[in-house]
Design a protein around this motif. Structure first.
Motif, PDB file in Angstrom:
ATOM      1  N   PRO A 156      40.772  63.561  71.532  1.00  0.00           N
ATOM      2  CA  PRO A 156      40.687  63.202  70.111  1.00  0.00           C
ATOM      3  C   PRO A 156      41.674  62.145  69.637  1.00  0.00           C
ATOM      4  O   PRO A 156      41.420  61.497  68.611  1.00  0.00           O
ATOM      5  N   ASN A 157      42.808  61.978  70.351  1.00  0.00           N
ATOM      6  CA  ASN A 157      43.734  60.948  69.878  1.00  0.00           C
ATOM      7  C   ASN A 157      43.270  59.537  70.227  1.00  0.00           C
ATOM      8  O   ASN A 157      43.854  58.554  69.760  1.00  0.00           O
ATOM      9  N   VAL A 158      42.195  59.402  71.001  1.00  0.00           N
ATOM     10  CA  VAL A 158      41.554  58.087  71.194  1.00  0.00           C
ATOM     11  C   VAL A 158      40.635  57.900  69.993  1.00  0.00           C
ATOM     12  O   VAL A 158      39.452  58.222  70.029  1.00  0.00           O
ATOM     13  N   ARG A 159      41.196  57.406  68.904  1.00  0.00           N
ATOM     14  CA  ARG A 159      40.445  57.421  67.651  1.00  0.00           C
ATOM     15  C   ARG A 159      40.426  56.104  66.886  1.00  0.00           C
ATOM     16  O   ARG A 159      39.953  56.052  65.747  1.00  0.00           O
ATOM     17  N   TYR A 160      40.935  55.041  67.473  1.00  0.00           N
ATOM     18  CA  TYR A 160      40.825  53.721  66.864  1.00  0.00           C
ATOM     19  C   TYR A 160      40.138  52.779  67.857  1.00  0.00           C
ATOM     20  O   TYR A 160      40.400  52.846  69.065  1.00  0.00           O
ATOM     21  N   PHE A 161      39.287  51.899  67.327  1.00  0.00           N
ATOM     22  CA  PHE A 161      38.585  50.943  68.181  1.00  0.00           C
ATOM     23  C   PHE A 161      38.623  49.563  67.533  1.00  0.00           C
ATOM     24  O   PHE A 161      38.217  49.399  66.374  1.00  0.00           O
ATOM     25  N   LYS A 162      39.127  48.606  68.296  1.00  0.00           N
ATOM     26  CA  LYS A 162      39.129  47.212  67.859  1.00  0.00           C
ATOM     27  C   LYS A 162      37.978  46.507  68.580  1.00  0.00           C
ATOM     28  O   LYS A 162      37.973  46.389  69.803  1.00  0.00           O
ATOM     29  N   VAL A 163      36.992  46.031  67.814  1.00  0.00           N
ATOM     30  CA  VAL A 163      35.786  45.433  68.388  1.00  0.00           C
ATOM     31  C   VAL A 163      35.876  43.909  68.261  1.00  0.00           C
ATOM     32  O   VAL A 163      36.044  43.368  67.164  1.00  0.00           O
ATOM     33  N   GLU A 164      35.751  43.224  69.403  1.00  0.00           N
ATOM     34  CA  GLU A 164      35.841  41.766  69.415  1.00  0.00           C
ATOM     35  C   GLU A 164      34.639  41.136  70.120  1.00  0.00           C
ATOM     36  O   GLU A 164      34.758  40.069  70.705  1.00  0.00           O
ATOM     37  N   LEU A 165      33.503  41.786  70.052  1.00  0.00           N
ATOM     38  CA  LEU A 165      32.300  41.198  70.614  1.00  0.00           C
ATOM     39  C   LEU A 165      31.833  40.055  69.717  1.00  0.00           C
ATOM     40  O   LEU A 165      32.266  39.908  68.579  1.00  0.00           O
ATOM     41  N   ASP A 166      30.930  39.226  70.228  1.00  0.00           N
ATOM     42  CA  ASP A 166      30.444  38.074  69.470  1.00  0.00           C
ATOM     43  C   ASP A 166      28.915  38.086  69.438  1.00  0.00           C
ATOM     44  O   ASP A 166      28.292  37.699  70.422  1.00  0.00           O
ATOM     45  N   PRO A 167      28.313  38.552  68.341  1.00  0.00           N
ATOM     46  CA  PRO A 167      28.949  39.051  67.118  1.00  0.00           C
ATOM     47  C   PRO A 167      29.333  40.523  67.262  1.00  0.00           C
ATOM     48  O   PRO A 167      28.729  41.237  68.069  1.00  0.00           O
ATOM     49  N   PRO A 168      30.281  40.992  66.457  1.00  0.00           N
ATOM     50  CA  PRO A 168      30.710  42.382  66.579  1.00  0.00           C
ATOM     51  C   PRO A 168      29.850  43.368  65.798  1.00  0.00           C
ATOM     52  O   PRO A 168      29.888  44.569  66.051  1.00  0.00           O
ATOM     53  N   GLY A 169      29.075  42.865  64.828  1.00  0.00           N
ATOM     54  CA  GLY A 169      28.388  43.721  63.887  1.00  0.00           C
ATOM     55  C   GLY A 169      27.528  44.824  64.473  1.00  0.00           C
ATOM     56  O   GLY A 169      27.710  46.005  64.125  1.00  0.00           O
ATOM     57  N   PRO A 170      26.557  44.508  65.340  1.00  0.00           N
ATOM     58  CA  PRO A 170      25.692  45.565  65.863  1.00  0.00           C
ATOM     59  C   PRO A 170      26.457  46.672  66.586  1.00  0.00           C
ATOM     60  O   PRO A 170      26.123  47.858  66.436  1.00  0.00           O
ATOM     61  N   TYR A 171      27.475  46.290  67.356  1.00  0.00           N
ATOM     62  CA  TYR A 171      28.258  47.311  68.063  1.00  0.00           C
ATOM     63  C   TYR A 171      29.019  48.194  67.073  1.00  0.00           C
ATOM     64  O   TYR A 171      29.102  49.415  67.242  1.00  0.00           O
ATOM     65  N   ILE A 172      29.568  47.576  66.025  1.00  0.00           N
ATOM     66  CA  ILE A 172      30.283  48.355  65.007  1.00  0.00           C
ATOM     67  C   ILE A 172      29.341  49.361  64.353  1.00  0.00           C
ATOM     68  O   ILE A 172      29.689  50.528  64.156  1.00  0.00           O
ATOM     69  N   SER A 173      28.133  48.922  64.026  1.00  0.00           N
ATOM     70  CA  SER A 173      27.161  49.829  63.417  1.00  0.00           C
ATOM     71  C   SER A 173      26.839  50.993  64.337  1.00  0.00           C
ATOM     72  O   SER A 173      26.810  52.161  63.914  1.00  0.00           O
ATOM     73  N   ASP A 174      26.590  50.673  65.610  1.00  0.00           N
ATOM     74  CA  ASP A 174      26.240  51.737  66.561  1.00  0.00           C
ATOM     75  C   ASP A 174      27.394  52.706  66.765  1.00  0.00           C
ATOM     76  O   ASP A 174      27.189  53.926  66.819  1.00  0.00           O
ATOM     77  N   LEU A 175      28.621  52.165  66.882  1.00  0.00           N
ATOM     78  CA  LEU A 175      29.777  53.037  67.082  1.00  0.00           C
ATOM     79  C   LEU A 175      30.023  53.898  65.847  1.00  0.00           C
ATOM     80  O   LEU A 175      30.342  55.093  65.958  1.00  0.00           O
ATOM     81  N   ASP A 176      29.861  53.320  64.672  1.00  0.00           N
ATOM     82  CA  ASP A 176      30.043  54.073  63.442  1.00  0.00           C
ATOM     83  C   ASP A 176      28.994  55.184  63.324  1.00  0.00           C
ATOM     84  O   ASP A 176      29.309  56.303  62.912  1.00  0.00           O
ATOM     85  N   ASP A 177      27.758  54.893  63.713  1.00  0.00           N
ATOM     86  CA  ASP A 177      26.708  55.910  63.685  1.00  0.00           C
ATOM     87  C   ASP A 177      27.019  57.070  64.641  1.00  0.00           C
ATOM     88  O   ASP A 177      26.721  58.231  64.343  1.00  0.00           O
ATOM     89  N   GLU A 178      27.615  56.732  65.786  1.00  0.00           N
ATOM     90  CA  GLU A 178      27.905  57.748  66.798  1.00  0.00           C
ATOM     91  C   GLU A 178      29.121  58.611  66.451  1.00  0.00           C
ATOM     92  O   GLU A 178      29.213  59.762  66.876  1.00  0.00           O
TER      93      GLU A 178
END
Length: 295
Positions: A156-178
Motif C-alpha cells: 500500500p505504500n506504493v501509492r504515488y505515480f508520476k506518468v510521463e508517457l506521450d501523451p499521458p492522458g489515456p494512461y492516467i485515465s486507466d490508472l485512475d479508473d483502476e
C-alpha cells in the motif's frame, strides 16, 4: 507527503562556475520552491543531472535537500535511479534513514520484463517506511495500469505515480479508473500536458523548478473550477517551454531569476543552438515574466 501532493518540482543540481556542487544555491532553490506555494521538492530527476554526480555527491546533495525541505516546511522526495534492484533497495533505505518524506523509483530503463519491474518496485516499497512513487516513462518497460493497481493493493505504500508517457492522458485515465482514491497521480514532462492530466484525475505536476509559482497558479485555478484561467496560464507557459532546449536553458532562466548563482552544466551538454536560439529564449522569458508578475 500530502494525499494530493500538487506541485512537486524537480530540483536542478546547481554547480559553481568551476563545476562543484553549490549547496548554498541548492538551499535557495528549495526555499524558492517553498515560497511559491509548492508542497514538495524532488531531487534526482533527469533535470537534476543525477547521472553527472558521484556517489558521494549524491549523498551530500540528498542530505542538503532533506534538511532544506524540512527547514522550508515542505516534503522531500528523493529518487532511486539505480538499475540493479539490490543496489536500488540499498539507496532507498539510505534515503529513508536520511528522513526523506517519499522515495521515487525510476525503474530499470527497458531492461527485464514487466514482472521484474514490478518486483523492483515491490522490494523497494517493502524496504522503506515512507510512501513510494513510481516514475513511469516511455523509456521504461511497459506495465499495464491494472498491474500497478494490483501492486498498490499488495504494497500500500506504493501509492504515488508520476506518468510521463506521450501523451499521458489515456494512461492516467486507466490508472485512475483502476485505483480510485487509493493512489495519487502526477504528470511530468515539464507540464506540457498538465491541463489534460488534471481533467483526467491527476492531482499534481513534477516539472523542473523554473517558474514554480506559475505551475501553482495553474493548479489553483483548475482546482477552484476556473478551467479557462488555468488554460490561459498554461498557454503562456507553453509558449515559453517551446523555446527551452533542456536543462542548460532552464538553468539560465533560474540564474536570471536569482535562484542559483551559475547556469553551469557539467559536460557533455549537447547542442544548445546559436545566437538566434538564445534571443528567442530571452524574448520568451521576458513575455513569461510579465505574465507571472500579473498573477
Amino acid at each position: 507527503m500530502p494525499a494530493a501532493p500538487g506541485n512537486c518540482p524537480i530540483v536542478a543540481t546547481p554547480f559553481t562556475a568551476d563545476g562543484a556542487v553549490d549547496h548554498e544555491s541548492l538551499r535557495n532553490e528549495i526555499h524558492t520552491i517553498a515560497d511559491a506555494g509548492c508542497e514538495a521538492a524532488t531531487m534526482f530527476g533527469i533535470a537534476s543531472e543525477f547521472f553527472k554526480l558521484s556517489d558521494d555527491e549524491r549523498l551530500t546533495v540528498a542530505e542538503t535537500v532533506v534538511d532544506a525541505c524540512g527547514a522550508a516546511g515542505i516534503a522531500s522526495v528523493l529518487s532511486v535511479t539505480h538499475g540493479a534492484t539490490r543496489v536500488a533497495v540499498e539507496h532507498a533505505e539510505t534515503y529513508d534513514a536520511l528522513g526523506a518524506d517519499c522515495v521515487m523509483v525510476f525503474p530499470p530503463r527497458r531492461r527485464g520484463t514487466a514482472e521484474e519491474v514490478l518486483d523492483h518496485v515491490r522490494r523497494i516499497g517493502e524496504a522503506v517506511s515512507v510512501p513510494v512513487m513510481v516514475q513511469h516513462t516511455p523509456r521504461n518497460v511497459d506495465v499495464e495500469p491494472e498491474r500497478f493497481a494490483a501492486l498498490n493493493r499488495e504494497v500500500p505504500n506504493v501509492r504515488y505515480f508520476k506518468v510521463e508517457l506521450d501523451p499521458p492522458g489515456p494512461y492516467i485515465s486507466d490508472l485512475d479508473d483502476e485505483t480510485g482514491d487509493d493512489v495519487s497521480i502526477l504528470v511530468g514532462n515539464w507540464g506540457f500536458d498538465v491541463i489534460d492530466a488534471y481533467d483526467r484525475g491527476a492531482v499534481g505536476v513534477m516539472p523542473i523548478a523554473i517558474y514554480p509559482e506559475l505551475y501553482v497558479a495553474i493548479d489553483g485555478a483548475h482546482r477552484s473550477g476556473d478551467r479557462e484561467r488555468a488554460v490561459d496560464l498554461h498557454a503562456a507557459l507553453l509558449a515559453f517551454l517551446n523555446e527551452i532546449r533542456g536543462v542548460p536553458h532552464a538553468k539560465w532562466v533560474m540564474r536570471e531569476r536569482g535562484v542559483i548563482d551559475s547556469a553551469y552544466c557539467r559536460p557533455p551538454v549537447g547542442d544548445q543552438g546559436d545566437e538566434r536560439t538564445q534571443a528567442r529564449l530571452e524574448a520568451a522569458h521576458e513575455r513569461l515574466r510579465e505574465t507571472v508578475e500579473e498573477i
